[in-house]
Design an enzyme around this catalytic site. Structure first.
Site, mmCIF file in Angstrom:
data_model
loop_
_atom_site.group_PDB
_atom_site.id
_atom_site.type_symbol
_atom_site.label_atom_id
_atom_site.label_comp_id
_atom_site.label_asym_id
_atom_site.label_seq_id
_atom_site.Cartn_x
_atom_site.Cartn_y
_atom_site.Cartn_z
ATOM 1 N N ASP A 103 27.033 4.965 6.687
ATOM 2 C CA ASP A 103 26.429 3.786 6.054
ATOM 3 C C ASP A 103 26.411 2.586 7.012
ATOM 4 O O ASP A 103 25.687 1.626 6.776
ATOM 5 C CB ASP A 103 27.217 3.424 4.780
ATOM 6 C CG ASP A 103 28.711 3.244 5.031
ATOM 7 O OD1 ASP A 103 29.232 3.831 6.003
ATOM 8 O OD2 ASP A 103 29.358 2.520 4.257
ATOM 9 N N TYR A 126 29.987 0.538 16.767
ATOM 10 C CA TYR A 126 30.143 1.884 16.197
ATOM 11 C C TYR A 126 28.848 2.293 15.496
ATOM 12 O O TYR A 126 28.313 3.375 15.738
ATOM 13 C CB TYR A 126 31.328 1.880 15.211
ATOM 14 C CG TYR A 126 31.378 3.072 14.285
ATOM 15 C CD1 TYR A 126 31.832 4.319 14.718
ATOM 16 C CD2 TYR A 126 30.989 2.950 12.944
ATOM 17 C CE1 TYR A 126 31.876 5.407 13.844
ATOM 18 C CE2 TYR A 126 31.036 4.032 12.071
ATOM 19 C CZ TYR A 126 31.469 5.256 12.527
ATOM 20 O OH TYR A 126 31.521 6.325 11.660
HETATM 21 N N1 LIG Z 1 35.977 8.036 8.170
HETATM 22 C C1 LIG Z 1 35.030 7.389 7.507
HETATM 23 O O1 LIG Z 1 35.296 6.522 6.644
HETATM 24 C C2 LIG Z 1 33.572 7.711 7.776
HETATM 25 C C3 LIG Z 1 32.593 7.012 7.062
HETATM 26 C C4 LIG Z 1 31.253 7.324 7.295
HETATM 27 C C5 LIG Z 1 30.915 8.297 8.209
HETATM 28 N N2 LIG Z 1 31.889 8.948 8.902
HETATM 29 C C6 LIG Z 1 31.491 9.988 9.862
HETATM 30 O O2 LIG Z 1 31.998 11.220 9.375
HETATM 31 C C7 LIG Z 1 32.281 12.096 10.476
HETATM 32 C C8 LIG Z 1 33.699 12.631 10.343
HETATM 33 O O3 LIG Z 1 34.592 11.507 10.417
HETATM 34 P P1 LIG Z 1 36.160 11.683 10.248
HETATM 35 O O4 LIG Z 1 36.647 10.417 9.659
HETATM 36 O O5 LIG Z 1 36.455 12.990 9.613
HETATM 37 O O6 LIG Z 1 36.599 11.727 11.782
HETATM 38 P P2 LIG Z 1 38.078 11.839 12.379
HETATM 39 O O7 LIG Z 1 39.071 12.148 11.303
HETATM 40 O O8 LIG Z 1 38.295 10.632 13.238
HETATM 41 O O9 LIG Z 1 37.981 13.134 13.307
HETATM 42 C C9 LIG Z 1 37.223 13.107 14.471
HETATM 43 C C10 LIG Z 1 37.207 14.506 15.058
HETATM 44 O O10 LIG Z 1 36.491 14.444 16.287
HETATM 45 C C11 LIG Z 1 37.199 15.225 17.239
HETATM 46 N N3 LIG Z 1 36.905 14.776 18.595
HETATM 47 C C12 LIG Z 1 37.183 13.567 19.136
HETATM 48 N N4 LIG Z 1 36.773 13.528 20.412
HETATM 49 C C13 LIG Z 1 36.211 14.747 20.689
HETATM 50 C C14 LIG Z 1 35.605 15.324 21.831
HETATM 51 N N5 LIG Z 1 35.479 14.633 22.971
HETATM 52 N N6 LIG Z 1 35.174 16.591 21.759
HETATM 53 C C15 LIG Z 1 35.300 17.318 20.615
HETATM 54 N N7 LIG Z 1 35.849 16.815 19.478
HETATM 55 C C16 LIG Z 1 36.303 15.546 19.522
HETATM 56 C C17 LIG Z 1 38.656 14.991 16.873
HETATM 57 O O11 LIG Z 1 39.455 15.975 17.483
HETATM 58 P P3 LIG Z 1 40.964 15.622 17.983
HETATM 59 O O12 LIG Z 1 41.767 15.512 16.729
HETATM 60 O O13 LIG Z 1 41.351 16.762 18.814
HETATM 61 O O14 LIG Z 1 40.854 14.333 18.727
HETATM 62 C C18 LIG Z 1 38.584 15.097 15.360
HETATM 63 O O15 LIG Z 1 38.624 16.445 14.958
HETATM 64 C C19 LIG Z 1 32.033 11.273 11.735
HETATM 65 O O16 LIG Z 1 30.745 11.541 12.215
HETATM 66 C C20 LIG Z 1 32.083 9.840 11.246
HETATM 67 O O17 LIG Z 1 31.302 8.976 12.056
HETATM 68 C C21 LIG Z 1 33.214 8.692 8.704
#
Ligand SMILES: NC(=O)c1ccc[n+]([C@@H]2O[C@H](COP(=O)([O-])OP(=O)(O)OC[C@H]3O[C@@H](n4cnc5c(N)ncnc54)[C@H](OP(=O)(O)O)[C@@H]3O)[C@@H](O)[C@H]2O)c1
Length: 287
Positions: A103, A126
């Site tokens: 969003d 971001y």
């Molecule tokens: N969190 C929110 O509130 C939110 C809201 C809207 C949209 N989103 C989107 O939803 C998606 C999932 O978000 P999330 O919150 O689940 O993310 P997250 O918990 O921060 O997890 C990020 C993941 O990316 C992996 N990663 C980081 N660097 C990497 C690299 N260089 N190569 C391969 N993998 C890598 C991490 O692995 P490691 O653990 O090994 O580092 C982890 O598994 C993202 O696209 C985010 O932008 C999130």
């Protein structure tokens, strides 16, 4: 072979997708970021060329919103360049990509829910990097899905619900912003939504998916206090201006799910119901 390559399987969302892949007996490979750093284009292409997945589900991202203000290059490498490379790989190796966006591609100035064709205008780095990722993917691949979501929480990783539950269990006072409105989204529901794309294969393109309903972060925190048996009057409303965060945030980020619903995909539960379902697990983990 109907193999799925899951990227970011250790994150808030990725861990729930992984759970769904196991429960539904999908054939999958879920490399860690150490096994496969998706910023390394050559290794990424070699990995995909060897595996020949039918689907790539990309839950990997730079998600440190304030950190992206000072580390824009690093945020872009993961959220834009690597995602564009997934699009190129999709064309080269004939796989479909499901990528998660946010969003935060919107500026929050609307008072109506954003649909998939609403004008984008991110207010932080971001959001800019995520928008560039969407654009690069959709340009490079005609077989790609971008799912925009908001306010994700789950049992894994650091997230708002876990932080607030921790405070509630300790009967601590918390101050939470009351002037940003959005839709909390259970990572478990979103994982099911992703699986429904794999199963139903709707038209490629952008789809919104968040839980139904809306609230402010303050109301979200109050609900958590209530549901874990803590006193909700320990939650105090504050304005965003009183915080000194590096990145701006949209004040309004409701996403319209009309396209999602008319595509016959997974159900969209209300945020309160999904929160109630997941809270016992989070409380048990933190108690
Ligand atoms: N969190 C929110 O509130 C939110 C809201 C809207 C949209 N989103 C989107 O939803 C998606 C999932 O978000 P999330 O919150 O689940 O993310 P997250 O918990 O921060 O997890 C990020 C993941 O990316 C992996 N990663 C980081 N660097 C990497 C690299 N260089 N190569 C391969 N993998 C890598 C991490 O692995 P490691 O653990 O090994 O580092 C982890 O598994 C993202 O696209 C985010 O932008 C999130």
């Amino acid at each position: 072979m109907n193999q799925i390559l899951l990227l970011g399987g250790s994150g808030i969302l990725g861990s729930e997708v992984l759970r769904h892949l196991i429960v539904w007996s999908f054939e999958y490979v879920a490399p860690t970021s150490t096994d496969l750093d998706i910023r390394d284009k050559e290794k990424l292409f070699m990995f995909i060329a060897k595996l020949k997945p039918s689907w790539i589900i990309n839950c990997a991202a730079w998600t440190n919103v304030d950190g992206a203000e000072s580390s824009i290059k690093e945020a872009r490498e993961l959220n834009s360049l690597a995602v564009g490379n997934l699009g190129t790989a999709s064309g080269l190796f004939g796989c479909k990509v499901i990528h998660i966006s946010t969003d935060y591609v919107f500026d929050g100035e609307s008072s109506n829910p954003y649909d998939e064709s609403s004008s984008v205008n991110p207010v932080n780095k971001y959001g800019e990097s995520k928008l560039q990722g969407e654009d690069s993917l959709l340009l490079a691949s005609l077989d790609s899905y971008v799912i925009r979501t908001s306010w994700l929480y789950g049992t894994s990783g650091k997230n708002f619900v876990k932080t607030i539950v921790g405070k509630a269990i300790q009967n601590e006072e918390v101050r939470v912003v009351n002037d940003q409105v959005g839709s909390p989204t259970s990572a478990r529901d979103l994982a099911g939504a992703i699986i429904s794309i794999v199963s139903n294969q709707p038209e490629p393109g952008i789809y919104n998916y968040s839980n139904e309903g809306s609230c402010s972060w303050f109301e979200f925190a109050q609900r958590i206090y209530e549901r874990v048996g803590a006193n909700p009057s320990l939650v105090f409303p504050i304005s965003s201006d009183s915080l000194t965060l590096l990145a701006g945030r949209p004040r309004f980020s409701l996403l319209s799910k009309e396209k999602w619903k008319s595509s016959g995909l997974a159900m969209v539960p209300r945020w309160e119901d999904s929160l109630d379902l997941m809270l016992p697990e989070i409380v048990a983990e933190l108690s």
